[in-house]
Design a protein around this motif. Structure first.
Motif, PDB file in Angstrom:
ATOM      1  N   ASP A 212       0.811  -1.205   0.000  1.00 45.60           N
ATOM      2  CA  ASP A 212       0.000   0.000   0.000  1.00 45.60           C
ATOM      3  C   ASP A 212       0.853   1.268   0.000  1.00 45.60           C
ATOM      4  O   ASP A 212       0.354   2.366   0.182  1.00 45.60           O
ATOM      5  CB  ASP A 212      -0.953   0.010   1.197  1.00 45.60           C
ATOM      6  CG  ASP A 212      -0.221  -0.052   2.530  1.00 45.60           C
ATOM      7  OD1 ASP A 212       1.004  -0.285   2.554  1.00 45.60           O
ATOM      8  OD2 ASP A 212      -0.899   0.150   3.558  1.00 45.60           O
ATOM      9  N   ASP A 213       2.147   1.131  -0.235  1.00 41.75           N
ATOM     10  CA  ASP A 213       3.066   2.264  -0.291  1.00 41.75           C
ATOM     11  C   ASP A 213       2.648   3.208  -1.418  1.00 41.75           C
ATOM     12  O   ASP A 213       2.212   2.769  -2.482  1.00 41.75           O
ATOM     13  CB  ASP A 213       4.493   1.730  -0.537  1.00 41.75           C
ATOM     14  CG  ASP A 213       5.554   2.791  -0.415  1.00 41.75           C
ATOM     15  OD1 ASP A 213       5.686   3.624  -1.335  1.00 41.75           O
ATOM     16  OD2 ASP A 213       6.263   2.791   0.612  1.00 41.75           O
ATOM     17  N   VAL A 214       2.802   4.500  -1.169  1.00 34.89           N
ATOM     18  CA  VAL A 214       2.406   5.512  -2.145  1.00 34.89           C
ATOM     19  C   VAL A 214       3.142   5.328  -3.480  1.00 34.89           C
ATOM     20  O   VAL A 214       2.596   5.631  -4.543  1.00 34.89           O
ATOM     21  CB  VAL A 214       2.614   6.935  -1.555  1.00 34.89           C
ATOM     22  CG1 VAL A 214       4.075   7.260  -1.339  1.00 34.89           C
ATOM     23  CG2 VAL A 214       1.952   7.973  -2.412  1.00 34.89           C
ATOM     24  N   ARG A 215       4.357   4.789  -3.442  1.00 36.69           N
ATOM     25  CA  ARG A 215       5.111   4.565  -4.680  1.00 36.69           C
ATOM     26  C   ARG A 215       4.464   3.472  -5.526  1.00 36.69           C
ATOM     27  O   ARG A 215       4.391   3.594  -6.750  1.00 36.69           O
ATOM     28  CB  ARG A 215       6.567   4.215  -4.364  1.00 36.69           C
ATOM     29  CG  ARG A 215       7.308   5.392  -3.742  1.00 36.69           C
ATOM     30  CD  ARG A 215       8.647   5.008  -3.198  1.00 36.69           C
ATOM     31  NE  ARG A 215       8.468   4.260  -1.949  1.00 36.69           N
ATOM     32  CZ  ARG A 215       9.458   3.963  -1.123  1.00 36.69           C
ATOM     33  NH1 ARG A 215      10.694   4.319  -1.409  1.00 36.69           N
ATOM     34  NH2 ARG A 215       9.225   3.297  -0.015  1.00 36.69           N
ATOM     35  N   LEU A 216       3.960   2.432  -4.875  1.00 34.30           N
ATOM     36  CA  LEU A 216       3.286   1.371  -5.622  1.00 34.30           C
ATOM     37  C   LEU A 216       1.991   1.882  -6.242  1.00 34.30           C
ATOM     38  O   LEU A 216       1.652   1.502  -7.368  1.00 34.30           O
ATOM     39  CB  LEU A 216       3.002   0.166  -4.731  1.00 34.30           C
ATOM     40  CG  LEU A 216       4.121  -0.862  -4.707  1.00 34.30           C
ATOM     41  CD1 LEU A 216       5.283  -0.391  -3.896  1.00 34.30           C
ATOM     42  CD2 LEU A 216       3.596  -2.175  -4.255  1.00 34.30           C
ATOM     43  N   GLU A 217       1.284   2.718  -5.510  1.00 29.92           N
ATOM     44  CA  GLU A 217       0.053   3.307  -6.055  1.00 29.92           C
ATOM     45  C   GLU A 217       0.377   4.110  -7.315  1.00 29.92           C
ATOM     46  O   GLU A 217      -0.321   4.013  -8.319  1.00 29.92           O
ATOM     47  CB  GLU A 217      -0.611   4.208  -5.011  1.00 29.92           C
ATOM     48  CG  GLU A 217      -1.916   4.791  -5.459  1.00 29.92           C
ATOM     49  CD  GLU A 217      -3.014   3.762  -5.656  1.00 29.92           C
ATOM     50  OE1 GLU A 217      -3.880   3.980  -6.527  1.00 29.92           O
ATOM     51  OE2 GLU A 217      -3.020   2.736  -4.950  1.00 29.92           O
ATOM     52  N   ALA A 218       1.462   4.869  -7.259  1.00 26.61           N
ATOM     53  CA  ALA A 218       1.826   5.709  -8.404  1.00 26.61           C
ATOM     54  C   ALA A 218       2.255   4.868  -9.607  1.00 26.61           C
ATOM     55  O   ALA A 218       1.709   5.006 -10.703  1.00 26.61           O
ATOM     56  CB  ALA A 218       2.934   6.688  -8.004  1.00 26.61           C
ATOM     57  N   TYR A 219       3.231   3.983  -9.403  1.00 19.67           N
ATOM     58  CA  TYR A 219       3.688   3.247 -10.583  1.00 19.67           C
ATOM     59  C   TYR A 219       2.701   2.163 -10.997  1.00 19.67           C
ATOM     60  O   TYR A 219       2.618   1.809 -12.176  1.00 19.67           O
ATOM     61  CB  TYR A 219       5.130   2.738 -10.452  1.00 19.67           C
ATOM     62  CG  TYR A 219       5.411   1.542  -9.588  1.00 19.67           C
ATOM     63  CD1 TYR A 219       5.075   0.265 -10.001  1.00 19.67           C
ATOM     64  CD2 TYR A 219       6.089   1.680  -8.382  1.00 19.67           C
ATOM     65  CE1 TYR A 219       5.377  -0.845  -9.225  1.00 19.67           C
ATOM     66  CE2 TYR A 219       6.400   0.577  -7.605  1.00 19.67           C
ATOM     67  CZ  TYR A 219       6.030  -0.683  -8.024  1.00 19.67           C
ATOM     68  OH  TYR A 219       6.341  -1.784  -7.263  1.00 19.67           O
ATOM     69  N   GLY A 220       1.917   1.656 -10.063  1.00 21.61           N
ATOM     70  CA  GLY A 220       0.877   0.687 -10.427  1.00 21.61           C
ATOM     71  C   GLY A 220      -0.205   1.308 -11.286  1.00 21.61           C
ATOM     72  O   GLY A 220      -0.742   0.673 -12.202  1.00 21.61           O
TER      73      GLY A 220
END
Length: 178
Positions: free
Chosen positions: A24-32
């Motif tokens: 749920d890291d903000v980086r995963l949200e962005a690149y996902g």
């Protein structure tokens, strides 16, 4: 080689450089979300023979942005990765201007739709806007290259203008009809 590693079974995953983070890291949200956008671009690309070069170029640039967002700022690997540049933003602007030159002036809001290609462009546009919001959120905690933010902003404009190229007449929103 097995595709599953089981290393993410407890809600964590690795960034490109190996750092373990929560799913749920903000980086995963962005690149996902960029990954999701690329998949929708593929659907649009597979739906028409037009704009093939542009679609593939966009997918390549989305992959660059994904890798950059999925790599720790301080890692040596991030410095070795390809980068998005102002030339990539300008590429979108040239394509937007070329498409827009063939369209009637816009004088009202547009209701998404008109045909399947225009609708798929609008899906790409809205997913792109969500990816942009995710990258902006990420930028509050981690440095995001401003060119990525510009690119995403321009890319949503690209899909909006492209949607108009696929319809004979814009589906104009008429507030008095509400």
């Amino acid at each position: 080689m097995k595709i599953y590693t089981k290393t993410g079974d407890k809600g964590t995953t690795s960034l490109v450089n190996g750092t373990r983070v929560g799913k749920d890291d903000v980086r995963l949200e962005a690149y996902g979300t960029l990954d999701e956008l690329s998949a929708f671009v593929a659907v649009l690309m597979d739906s028409t023979e037009q704009f093939q070069e542009q679609f593939f170029e966009i997918q390549k640039k989305l992959m660059v942005a994904e890798c950059l967002l999925a790599t720790d700022d301080g890692s040596d690997l991030k410095k070795q990765l390809p980068q998005l540049t102002d030339a990539d933003v300008e590429y979108l602007e040239r394509n937007i201007d070329a498409m827009n030159a063939e369209l009637p002036p816009l004088n009202s809001l547009i209701v998404p739709g008109g045909n399947i290609l225009a609708s798929r462009c609008h899906v790409c546009r809205t997913v792109c806007r969500r990816a942009e919001r995710a990258a902006v959120r990420m930028n509050r905690e981690f440095e995001v290259n401003e060119v990525i933010l510009k690119y995403l902003n321009r890319l949503s404009d690209f899909f909006f203008v492209m949607s108009r190229t696929f319809v004979e007449d814009d589906r104009k929103w008429q507030p008095e009809e509400c």
